[in-house]
Design an enzyme around this catalytic site. Structure first.
Site, mmCIF file in Angstrom:
data_model
loop_
_atom_site.group_PDB
_atom_site.id
_atom_site.type_symbol
_atom_site.label_atom_id
_atom_site.label_comp_id
_atom_site.label_asym_id
_atom_site.label_seq_id
_atom_site.Cartn_x
_atom_site.Cartn_y
_atom_site.Cartn_z
ATOM 1 C CG HIS A 1 -2.042 -0.984 1.112
ATOM 2 N ND1 HIS A 1 -2.893 -1.045 0.032
ATOM 3 C CD2 HIS A 1 -2.439 -1.967 1.961
ATOM 4 C CE1 HIS A 1 -3.774 -2.005 0.220
ATOM 5 N NE2 HIS A 1 -3.514 -2.592 1.391
ATOM 6 C CB CYS B 1 -2.404 2.749 -5.327
ATOM 7 S SG CYS B 1 -3.340 1.223 -5.300
#
Length: 163
Positions: A78, A133
């Site tokens: 993440h 991301c």
């Protein structure tokens, strides 16, 4: 889709076992086996990459190989953890992965922004592929930042030092 690595995972083994410079057993799925150093930050690396693992830290795709095996290692995480540093990585920087069996240093060769459905990057010819991301203002964006690196130094525990 990516095929699963041709490795027998022993659920009872929590650490990697090495004979010389050959890995002879793998960590159990979900167990921590390494620490990654990016810039001034560091994070835990776990074997596997499901959502439960990624909540804990960086996950290694079980379709890839462990550092030191001489084949591609694919890591994801993440953008709120240590992989937020991928936004600050530049070409020719070092990335270090320390395991119980050795220390592996990589040189960043390329950084790209891609669409989240572009899986072609996972078969790129680099020793280490890391992604998260993009941008880091959202946890689940439709883009990915991908860092490509090649190994430049290996220090096996109790073994040899190779460049």
């Amino acid at each position: 889709t990516i095929s699963i690595m041709n490795v027998n995972v022993n659920e009872g083994i929590k650490e990697v076992v090495v004979d010389g410079e050959k890995i002879i057993s793998y960590p159990s799925y979900g167990s921590k086996y390494a620490t990654i150093y990016l810039n001034e930050d560091k994070g835990d690396v776990y074997f596997g990459d499901d959502s439960k693992i990624l909540k804990k830290g960086v996950g290694q795709a079980n379709s890839s190989y462990l550092p030191g095996e001489g084949k591609r290692t694919i890591l994801s995480g993440h953008n709120t953890g240590v992989f937020k540093e991928l936004l600050n990585i530049e070409k020719n920087q070092s990335v270090v992965i320390e395991t119980v069996y050795g220390k592996f240093t990589y040189n960043v060769e390329n950084v790209r922004i891609i669409d989240d459905n572009d899986t072609s990057i996972l078969s790129s010819n680099y020793d280490l592929i890391m992604y998260t991301c993009y941008p880091n203002t959202t946890l689940y964006g439709d883009k990915r930042i991908v860092v490509f690196a090649n190994i430049v130094d290996k220090e096996w525990v109790g073994g040899t030092h190779e460049k």
